[in-house]
Design an enzyme around this catalytic site. Structure first.
Site, PDB file in Angstrom:
ATOM      1  N   LYS A  13       0.834  -1.219   0.000  1.00 33.86           N
ATOM      2  CA  LYS A  13       0.000   0.000   0.000  1.00 33.86           C
ATOM      3  C   LYS A  13       0.864   1.263   0.000  1.00 33.86           C
ATOM      4  O   LYS A  13       0.622   2.178  -0.777  1.00 33.86           O
ATOM      5  CB  LYS A  13      -0.939   0.027   1.219  1.00 33.86           C
ATOM      6  CG  LYS A  13      -1.993  -1.060   1.221  1.00 33.86           C
ATOM      7  CD  LYS A  13      -3.080  -0.797   2.244  1.00 33.86           C
ATOM      8  CE  LYS A  13      -2.592  -0.834   3.677  1.00 33.86           C
ATOM      9  NZ  LYS A  13      -2.184  -2.178   4.129  1.00 33.86           N
ATOM     10  N   ARG A  88     -10.293   0.974   8.340  1.00 38.11           N
ATOM     11  CA  ARG A  88      -9.795  -0.346   8.725  1.00 38.11           C
ATOM     12  C   ARG A  88     -10.893  -1.170   9.396  1.00 38.11           C
ATOM     13  O   ARG A  88     -10.668  -2.345   9.698  1.00 38.11           O
ATOM     14  CB  ARG A  88      -8.652  -0.171   9.723  1.00 38.11           C
ATOM     15  CG  ARG A  88      -7.271   0.040   9.069  1.00 38.11           C
ATOM     16  CD  ARG A  88      -6.421  -1.041   9.507  1.00 38.11           C
ATOM     17  NE  ARG A  88      -5.007  -1.072   9.645  1.00 38.11           N
ATOM     18  CZ  ARG A  88      -4.024  -0.276   9.302  1.00 38.11           C
ATOM     19  NH1 ARG A  88      -4.245   0.858   8.740  1.00 38.11           N
ATOM     20  NH2 ARG A  88      -2.797  -0.603   9.522  1.00 38.11           N
ATOM     21  N   ARG A 127      10.784  -5.685   5.537  1.00 35.05           N
ATOM     22  CA  ARG A 127      10.449  -4.295   5.226  1.00 35.05           C
ATOM     23  C   ARG A 127      11.281  -3.300   6.042  1.00 35.05           C
ATOM     24  O   ARG A 127      11.494  -3.479   7.236  1.00 35.05           O
ATOM     25  CB  ARG A 127       8.966  -4.083   5.518  1.00 35.05           C
ATOM     26  CG  ARG A 127       8.478  -2.703   5.199  1.00 35.05           C
ATOM     27  CD  ARG A 127       7.034  -2.730   4.937  1.00 35.05           C
ATOM     28  NE  ARG A 127       6.275  -2.579   6.175  1.00 35.05           N
ATOM     29  CZ  ARG A 127       5.002  -2.220   6.195  1.00 35.05           C
ATOM     30  NH1 ARG A 127       4.355  -2.032   5.072  1.00 35.05           N
ATOM     31  NH2 ARG A 127       4.385  -2.107   7.330  1.00 35.05           N
ATOM     32  N   ARG A 160      10.454  -0.705  11.302  1.00 35.03           N
ATOM     33  CA  ARG A 160       9.395  -0.234  12.197  1.00 35.03           C
ATOM     34  C   ARG A 160       9.240  -1.177  13.389  1.00 35.03           C
ATOM     35  O   ARG A 160       9.363  -2.391  13.245  1.00 35.03           O
ATOM     36  CB  ARG A 160       8.066  -0.193  11.440  1.00 35.03           C
ATOM     37  CG  ARG A 160       7.813   1.123  10.755  1.00 35.03           C
ATOM     38  CD  ARG A 160       6.645   1.060   9.812  1.00 35.03           C
ATOM     39  NE  ARG A 160       5.450   0.426  10.376  1.00 35.03           N
ATOM     40  CZ  ARG A 160       4.290   0.357   9.735  1.00 35.03           C
ATOM     41  NH1 ARG A 160       4.161   0.885   8.531  1.00 35.03           N
ATOM     42  NH2 ARG A 160       3.253  -0.238  10.272  1.00 35.03           N
ATOM     43  N   ARG A 171      -0.947  -8.429  13.556  1.00 35.04           N
ATOM     44  CA  ARG A 171      -1.554  -7.487  12.598  1.00 35.04           C
ATOM     45  C   ARG A 171      -2.351  -8.234  11.527  1.00 35.04           C
ATOM     46  O   ARG A 171      -3.389  -7.766  11.082  1.00 35.04           O
ATOM     47  CB  ARG A 171      -0.474  -6.600  11.977  1.00 35.04           C
ATOM     48  CG  ARG A 171       0.045  -5.575  12.989  1.00 35.04           C
ATOM     49  CD  ARG A 171       1.303  -4.917  12.528  1.00 35.04           C
ATOM     50  NE  ARG A 171       1.105  -4.049  11.385  1.00 35.04           N
ATOM     51  CZ  ARG A 171       2.082  -3.629  10.590  1.00 35.04           C
ATOM     52  NH1 ARG A 171       3.308  -4.001  10.805  1.00 35.04           N
ATOM     53  NH2 ARG A 171       1.818  -2.833   9.592  1.00 35.04           N
TER      54      ARG A 171
HETATM   55  P1  AMP Z   1      -0.055   1.214   9.059  1.00 35.03           P
HETATM   56  O1  AMP Z   1       1.153   2.059   8.862  1.00 35.03           O
HETATM   57  O2  AMP Z   1      -1.199   1.611   8.162  1.00 35.03           O
HETATM   58  O3  AMP Z   1       0.242  -0.261   8.976  1.00 35.03           O
HETATM   59  O4  AMP Z   1      -0.572   1.494  10.560  1.00 35.03           O
HETATM   60  C1  AMP Z   1       0.242   1.213  11.681  1.00 35.03           C
HETATM   61  C2  AMP Z   1      -0.622   1.105  12.930  1.00 35.03           C
HETATM   62  O5  AMP Z   1      -1.310   2.351  13.156  1.00 35.03           O
HETATM   63  C3  AMP Z   1      -1.717   0.044  12.872  1.00 35.03           C
HETATM   64  O6  AMP Z   1      -1.248  -1.253  13.198  1.00 35.03           O
HETATM   65  C4  AMP Z   1      -2.690   0.601  13.905  1.00 35.03           C
HETATM   66  O7  AMP Z   1      -2.236   0.368  15.232  1.00 35.03           O
HETATM   67  C5  AMP Z   1      -2.623   2.101  13.659  1.00 35.03           C
HETATM   68  N1  AMP Z   1      -3.611   2.520  12.626  1.00 35.03           N
HETATM   69  C6  AMP Z   1      -3.350   3.056  11.402  1.00 35.03           C
HETATM   70  N2  AMP Z   1      -4.473   3.323  10.729  1.00 35.03           N
HETATM   71  C7  AMP Z   1      -5.498   2.914  11.532  1.00 35.03           C
HETATM   72  C8  AMP Z   1      -6.916   2.911  11.399  1.00 35.03           C
HETATM   73  N3  AMP Z   1      -7.526   3.354  10.289  1.00 35.03           N
HETATM   74  N4  AMP Z   1      -7.633   2.440  12.444  1.00 35.03           N
HETATM   75  C9  AMP Z   1      -7.049   2.004  13.583  1.00 35.03           C
HETATM   76  N5  AMP Z   1      -5.725   1.970  13.775  1.00 35.03           N
HETATM   77  C10 AMP Z   1      -4.939   2.421  12.759  1.00 35.03           C
END
Ligand code: AMP
Length: 216
Positions: A13, A88, A127, A160, A171
């Site tokens: 993404k 999400r 990653r 990360r 996740r």
């Molecule tokens: P990402 O970089 O999109 O993988 O997001 C990293 C983390 O941020 C996720 O594992 C969640 O803990 C939090 N997060 C990001 N976007 C959302 C969302 N739309 N709803 C809830 N938690 C989020």
């Protein structure tokens, strides 16, 4: 172009989002990036979000929805945006629909990146990402030219905290349980645009562009 980018962790993404935002000249809104910036700055939102993020769990809906609505209300989102990592949950998707409907608006498409589960784990564990500009890398598939240094801005390339094996497993579980239902949700609304996420970033991007032009 009002777009949502959907797909499991590791589907690519972030990589596609950068390309799409550049091509269509729309702001790239990554809720994960916004949370990480808040964690780094130690804001009250960052402190709340960190506890969930470190475990690979979702930040509570009400925090995320308020943040996204605020961001979408800014002038640069008037003619288009790309949401990456939001919605999400079905609750978040319903809130987004209601927000857009209230402005006589709707999503152009929901790009659903599809990748086999066996490939995803490898992508996630390998990653890496630039701490400064967020540019994505992979230790074997897409390493920076100089180890640990971002090609684009010279920032530090790091792993990360939530890309470790244990958190990644969690996740995935969270994705299946809470985010997969969105595929049905958007299929029903007619916005869903499934795209095969394998075969390299360029090929995936070409497919996205071709499918979007057919949809417009
Ligand atoms: P990402 O970089 O999109 O993988 O997001 C990293 C983390 O941020 C996720 O594992 C969640 O803990 C939090 N997060 C990001 N976007 C959302 C969302 N739309 N709803 C809830 N938690 C989020």
């Amino acid at each position: 172009m009002k777009l949502v980018l959907l797909g499991p962790p590791g589907a690519g993404k972030g990589t596609q989002a950068v390309k799409i935002a550049e091509k269509y000249q729309i702001p790239h809104i990554s809720t994960g990036d916004i949370f990480r910036a808040n964690v780094k700055q130690g804001t009250p939102l960052g402190v709340k979000a960190k506890a969930y993020m470190d475990k690979g769990e979702l930040v509570p809906d009400e925090l995320v929805v308020a943040l996204v609505e605020d961001r979408l209300g800014q002038p640069d989102c008037k003619d288009g945006f790309l949401l990456d990592g939001f919605p999400r949950t079905v609750f978040q998707a319903e809130k987004l629909d209601a927000y857009l409907k209230g402005r006589n608006d709707a999503l152009t498409a929901v790009i659903d990146l599809r990748v086999d589960e066996s490939e995803l784990m490898d992508r996630m564990i390998g990653r890496r990402v630039c701490r400064v500009c967020g540019a994505p890398y992979h230790i074997t598939n897409m390493p920076p030219k100089q180890e640990g240094v971002c090609d684009l801005c010279g920032g530090e390339v790091y792993q990360r905290a939530d890309d470790t094996e244990e958190t990644v497993k969690n996740r995935f579980a969270v994705y299946k349980e809470q985010t997969m239902p969105l595929v049905d949700y958007y299929e029903r609304s007619g916005a869903l645009m499934p795209v095969p996420g394998s075969g390299g970033p360029e090929k995936v991007f070409e497919t996205i562009v071709a499918d979007l032009s057919a949809k417009r």
